[in-house]
Design an enzyme around this catalytic site. Structure first.
Site, mmCIF file in Angstrom:
data_model
loop_
_atom_site.group_PDB
_atom_site.id
_atom_site.type_symbol
_atom_site.label_atom_id
_atom_site.label_comp_id
_atom_site.label_asym_id
_atom_site.label_seq_id
_atom_site.Cartn_x
_atom_site.Cartn_y
_atom_site.Cartn_z
ATOM 1 C CD GLU A 112 -3.036 -0.974 2.231
ATOM 2 O OE1 GLU A 112 -2.779 -0.321 3.240
ATOM 3 O OE2 GLU A 112 -4.104 -1.563 2.037
ATOM 4 N NE ARG A 274 -4.209 6.348 3.849
ATOM 5 C CZ ARG A 274 -4.799 5.334 4.441
ATOM 6 N NH1 ARG A 274 -5.356 5.486 5.629
ATOM 7 N NH2 ARG A 274 -4.850 4.154 3.871
ATOM 8 C CG HIS A 335 -9.646 6.894 6.181
ATOM 9 N ND1 HIS A 335 -10.684 5.991 6.085
ATOM 10 C CD2 HIS A 335 -8.509 6.157 6.120
ATOM 11 C CE1 HIS A 335 -10.194 4.766 5.970
ATOM 12 N NE2 HIS A 335 -8.875 4.848 5.998
HETATM 13 C C1 LIG Z 1 -13.489 2.220 5.492
HETATM 14 C C2 LIG Z 1 -12.283 1.992 6.367
HETATM 15 C C3 LIG Z 1 -11.240 1.199 5.909
HETATM 16 C C4 LIG Z 1 -10.119 0.979 6.709
HETATM 17 N N1 LIG Z 1 -9.125 0.153 6.263
HETATM 18 C C5 LIG Z 1 -8.090 -0.138 7.093
HETATM 19 C C6 LIG Z 1 -7.098 -1.081 6.714
HETATM 20 O O1 LIG Z 1 -7.144 -1.664 5.651
HETATM 21 N N2 LIG Z 1 -6.082 -1.327 7.578
HETATM 22 C C7 LIG Z 1 -5.976 -0.709 8.796
HETATM 23 O O2 LIG Z 1 -5.031 -0.970 9.547
HETATM 24 N N3 LIG Z 1 -6.924 0.185 9.176
HETATM 25 C C8 LIG Z 1 -7.971 0.465 8.369
HETATM 26 N N4 LIG Z 1 -8.925 1.352 8.778
HETATM 27 C C9 LIG Z 1 -8.835 1.912 10.114
HETATM 28 C C10 LIG Z 1 -9.215 0.823 11.104
HETATM 29 O O3 LIG Z 1 -10.296 0.098 10.586
HETATM 30 C C11 LIG Z 1 -9.602 1.423 12.434
HETATM 31 O O4 LIG Z 1 -8.637 2.349 12.863
HETATM 32 C C12 LIG Z 1 -9.716 0.330 13.475
HETATM 33 O O5 LIG Z 1 -10.546 -0.701 13.015
HETATM 34 C C13 LIG Z 1 -10.269 0.926 14.755
HETATM 35 O O6 LIG Z 1 -10.553 -0.135 15.622
HETATM 36 P P1 LIG Z 1 -11.054 0.206 17.068
HETATM 37 O O7 LIG Z 1 -11.255 -1.082 17.758
HETATM 38 O O8 LIG Z 1 -10.180 1.210 17.694
HETATM 39 O O9 LIG Z 1 -12.464 0.953 16.840
HETATM 40 P P2 LIG Z 1 -13.749 0.485 16.012
HETATM 41 O O10 LIG Z 1 -13.491 -0.723 15.217
HETATM 42 O O11 LIG Z 1 -14.287 1.670 15.310
HETATM 43 O O12 LIG Z 1 -14.773 0.082 17.180
HETATM 44 C C14 LIG Z 1 -15.287 1.088 18.023
HETATM 45 C C15 LIG Z 1 -16.291 0.439 18.945
HETATM 46 O O13 LIG Z 1 -16.634 1.336 19.989
HETATM 47 C C16 LIG Z 1 -18.031 1.318 20.192
HETATM 48 N N5 LIG Z 1 -18.402 2.587 20.814
HETATM 49 C C17 LIG Z 1 -18.072 3.839 20.400
HETATM 50 N N6 LIG Z 1 -18.590 4.740 21.252
HETATM 51 C C18 LIG Z 1 -19.246 4.041 22.222
HETATM 52 C C19 LIG Z 1 -19.995 4.404 23.364
HETATM 53 N N7 LIG Z 1 -20.197 5.679 23.700
HETATM 54 N N8 LIG Z 1 -20.536 3.422 24.128
HETATM 55 C C20 LIG Z 1 -20.372 2.112 23.790
HETATM 56 N N9 LIG Z 1 -19.669 1.712 22.705
HETATM 57 C C21 LIG Z 1 -19.128 2.668 21.936
HETATM 58 C C22 LIG Z 1 -18.597 1.107 18.808
HETATM 59 O O14 LIG Z 1 -19.923 0.643 18.912
HETATM 60 C C23 LIG Z 1 -17.612 0.056 18.272
HETATM 61 O O15 LIG Z 1 -17.977 -1.206 18.762
HETATM 62 C C24 LIG Z 1 -10.045 1.583 7.978
HETATM 63 C C25 LIG Z 1 -11.101 2.384 8.440
HETATM 64 C C26 LIG Z 1 -12.211 2.583 7.637
HETATM 65 C C27 LIG Z 1 -13.340 3.440 8.150
#
Ligand SMILES: Cc1cc2nc3c(=O)[nH]c(=O)nc-3n(C[C@H](O)[C@H](O)[C@H](O)COP(=O)(O)OP(=O)(O)OC[C@H]3O[C@@H](n4cnc5c(N)ncnc54)[C@H](O)[C@@H]3O)c2cc1C
Length: 532
Positions: A112, A274, A335
Site C-alpha cells: 500500500e 495519503r 478517514h
Molecule cells: C473504510 C475503512 C477502511 C479501513 N481500512 C483499514 C485497513 O485496511 N487497515 C488498517 O489498519 N486500518 C484500516 N482502517 C482503520 C481501522 O479500521 C480502524 O482504525 C480500526 O478498526 C479501529 O478499531 P477500534 O477497535 O479502535 O475501533 P472500532 O473498530 O471503530 O470500534 C469502536 C467500537 O466502539 C463502540 N463505541 C463507540 N462509542 C461508544 C460508546 N459511547 N458506548 C459504547 N460503545 C461505543 C462502537 O460501537 C464500536 O464497537 C479503515 C477504516 C475505515 C473506516
C-alpha cells in the site's frame, strides 16, 4: 449491574482483542453502542501491516512509519509496535482469522501507499470483516465475557482522581446505570463523523476521546485527521472507501480529460502517502471546479481485479459502475483520527484506572500521519500491552466489591425533538468540512471555533430535556471532539503530516505534540520523547 473487573467500552478490533486476552485475569464486560459488529474494524478493507518475510525487515517498516509520521512519531513506540507485528498476526491467526494465502500456502502480502515492501496481510479486500466477525464470535462464545450490545457509555465515573467505571445508557429501556469496574479500557474508535464527508461508520463520533477529556485525561494531536484520498463519489449512498491497495495494484488517478496529475505533486505519484494524494486531489478539484476525480484500474486483467477486490467490485456493480471496464468517480473524506487519548507503551492513560487502545488512543505510533494498515496492527499490539500490564499489576488493584455504591442515576426525561439535534449535527459537520478540513487557514479556524462554541451553548440548553437520548450524548461528543480538533489546529502554527495550514506552510524545526486537558485554558505543546 454486578461489578466487573474490566469494563471495555467498544467492540472493534482493539476492544475484542483486549477482552479475549483479559479473561484469564477476571470478569470482563464489553460494551458496544450498536450491534457488536458495527465498527470501523468491520469496514477495513486493505489489511494489517506486519513484517512476515525475510524479503522485508523491521527496520524498513519502522522507517516507512517514521516517514509517514512526518517527524512526530514516538520512535520507541514505533519500534515496539513494529517488532510485535508478527506476534499480532499470530494471535489473530490463532483466534481463527483466515488471512489470504497464495498457491504455495504462504500468506499473500499486498503493498500500500507509503510502504517500501509488500507487507499487508489481508483477507481478500474484506480484512476488517474477517477480523471483526472472528473475534466477535470468540467473545460471544466465551463464558466469562459479558457482551452488552446497544449499551451506550455516556461518561466515565471518576472518584478521588481514579476512574472507577462508567455511566451507561440502555436506550431500549431508557435507563441510565453506573457500571463499576477495577479498570476501564476505552476502545471506542475514531471521530470521522465530525466531518461532512467521511469514510467512517456512524459509530465513529469520538465518544471515548470526549469522555476521557471530560474526565481529566490528556488528549493529544487531534489536529491530525487523516483524509482518505479515494472514497466513492455517489451522492445519496452510504460512504464507501476505495482501498489504497487499488493504487498498489496499479490503479491511476486522473482528471475527466484523461490527464494524470499526481506526478506533479510527488515523485511517488500513486504510491505517495495519503495526505499528499488527498491534498493533490483537493487542489485539482478546486482548480478545475470538479465534484470528483477518476480512479482507473480497468487496464488490469478483470480476473485479477475481481479476485483481489471482490467487495469493491460488487459494491460498484450495485451502483452501476464496472471497475473492470471503466474509471470511477472518487472524492477524499475524513478517514482516520491520528490523535486521541494519550497513553504510554502499556496503554495507560494519564487518568489512573483508565486505559485506551485502538483509534481512540494516541500512542505516538502515527505521529502526524498514519501509515496505511498500521492501525489494525496498533489495535492488536496495544491490546496485548494492556493485557500484559494488567496481568503484572493485578495483585495491587482494589477489588471491585470495595467500591462505594453508585449514586442514583440521573433523570431519564427526554423531550427534545430529534430534528433539532439533527440540525446541530449538520452544522458541526459542515463547519468542520469547510474550515478544519484538508487545507486550513487561520481566520476560518478561528471562525469555526466561535461557531462550535455557539453550538455548544445551544446543546447546553437542550441538556435537561435530552438526558435519556443517545443522539444528544453523541452530539455532545461530536461537538467536544470538533472543538478539540479545531483548538489543536489553531495551536499548531506549522504544516506537518495531515495538518496543512496555508498561512503556515512550512514545517517547524522542532516536533511538538499538542496536548489538551480539561483544566488547561489552552492546548500545550510538548517535545516528542527521544528513543531511549
Ligand atoms: C473504510 C475503512 C477502511 C479501513 N481500512 C483499514 C485497513 O485496511 N487497515 C488498517 O489498519 N486500518 C484500516 N482502517 C482503520 C481501522 O479500521 C480502524 O482504525 C480500526 O478498526 C479501529 O478499531 P477500534 O477497535 O479502535 O475501533 P472500532 O473498530 O471503530 O470500534 C469502536 C467500537 O466502539 C463502540 N463505541 C463507540 N462509542 C461508544 C460508546 N459511547 N458506548 C459504547 N460503545 C461505543 C462502537 O460501537 C464500536 O464497537 C479503515 C477504516 C475505515 C473506516
Amino acid at each position: 449491574m454486578k461489578a466487573m473487573d474490566f469494563l471495555i467500552i467498544g467492540s472493534g478490533a482493539a476492544g475484542l482483542a483486549t477482552a479475549l486476552g483479559l479473561t484469564h485475569f477476571g470478569r470482563v464486560a464489553v460494551l458496544s453502542k450498536d450491534q457488536g459488529q458495527d465498527s470501523a474494524t468491520l469496514w477495513a478493507q486493505g489489511g494489517m501491516a506486519a513484517v512476515m518475510k525475510d524479503t522485508d525487515s523491521i527496520a524498513a517498516h519502522i522507517q516507512d512509519t517514521l516517514n509517514a509520521g512526518a517527524g512526530l512519531c514516538h520512535p520507541q513506540v514505533v519500534r515496539q509496535v513494529v517488532e510485535h507485528g508478527a506476534a499480532a498476526a499470530r494471535s489473530l491467526i490463532a483466534w481463527g482469522v483466515p488471512f489470504t494465502r497464495d498457491e504455495r500456502g504462504d500468506f499473500h502480502l499486498t503493498r500500500e501507499g507509503g510502504h517500501s515492501a509488500r507487507r499487508i496481510l489481508h483477507t481478500a479486500d474484506a480484512t476488517g470483516r474477517a477480523i471483526e466477525e472472528t473475534l466477535l464470535q470468540r467473545v460471544r462464545e466465551h463464558p466469562d465475557i459479558f457482551l452488552g450490545e446497544r449499551h451506550f457509555a455516556i461518561d466515565l465515573w471518576v472518584e478521588d482522581g481514579i476512574c472507577r467505571g462508567a455511566t451507561v445508557l440502555i436506550p431500549e429501556s431508557g435507563q441510565i446505570e453506573r457500571w463499576p469496574a477495577r479498570t476501564v479500557i476505552l476502545a471506542t474508535g475514531g471521530a470521522g463523523q465530525v466531518y461532512l464527508h467521511t469514510s467512517n461508520p456512524p459509530v465513529a463520533t469520538g465518544d471515548g476521546i470526549a469522555m476521557a477529556y471530560r474526565a481529566g485525561a490528556e488528549v493529544a494531536n487531534m489536529e491530525f485527521m487523516q483524509f482518505h484520498p479515494t472514497t466513492l463519489y455517489h451522492p445519496g449512498s452510504t460512504p464507501f472507501l476505495l482501498s489504497e491497495a487499488l493504487r498498489g495494484e496499479g490503479a491511476k488517478l486522473h482528471l475527466p480529460d484523461g490527464s494524470t496529475f499526481l506526478e506533479r505533486y510527488d515523485p511517488r505519484a500513486e504510491l505517495a502517502p495519503r495526505d499528499i494524494v488527498a491534498r493533490a486531489i483537493d487542489a485539482e478539484m478546486k482548480h478545475h471546479g470538479l465534484d470528483y476525480v477518476l480512479l482507473d484500474i480497468s487496464h488490469q486483467p478483470a480476473a485479477m481485479i475481481k479476485a483481489h477486490f471482490p467487495t469493491i467490485d460488487a459494491r460498484c456493480l450495485e451502483l452501476g459502475l464496472d471497475i473492470t471496464r471503466e474509471p470511477i468517480p472518487v472524492v477524499p473524506a475524513a478517514h482516520y483520527t491520528c490523535g486521541g487519548v494519550v497513553v504510554d507503551s502499556h496503554g495507560r492513560s494519564t487518568l489512573p484506572g483508565l486505559y485506551a487502545a485502538g483509534e481512540a488512543a494516541c500512542t505516538g505510533l502515527h505521529g502526524a500521519n498514519r501509515l496505511a494498515s498500521n492501525s489494525l496492527l496498533e489495535c492488536i499490539t496495544t491490546a496485548a500491552a494492556i493485557v500484559a500490564d494488567l496481568h503484572a499489576s493485578a495483585a495491587h488493584r482494589p477489588q471491585p466489591g470495595s467500591f462505594p455504591p453508585p449514586p442514583p442515576p440521573p433523570s431519564r426525561a427526554s423531550a427534545t425533538p430529534s430534528d433539532a439535534l439533527h440540525r446541530l449535527r449538520s452544522r458541526i459537520q459542515a463547519t468542520m468540512w469547510r474550515a478544519v478540513g484538508i487545507v486550513r487557514q487561520d481566520a476560518p479556524l478561528q471562525e469555526a471555533r466561535k461557531q462550535l462554541e455557539g453550538i455548544g451553548a445551544e446543546l447546553q440548553d437542550l441538556a435537561e430535556t435530552s438526558h435519556g437520548l443517545r443522539a444528544f450524548h453523541e452530539l455532545r461528543n461530536l461537538q467536544q471532539t470538533a472543538m478539540l480538533i479545531t483548538q489543536s489546529a489553531i495551536a499548531r502554527r506549522e504544516s506537518r503530516g495531515c495538518h496543512y495550514n496555508e498561512d503556515h506552510p512550512q514545517r517547524a524545526s522542532q516536533a511538538l505534540d499538542t496536548i489538551m486537558q480539561c483544566d488547561w485554558p489552552a492546548p500545550r505543546q510538548r517535545p516528542i520523547p527521544p528513543e531511549a
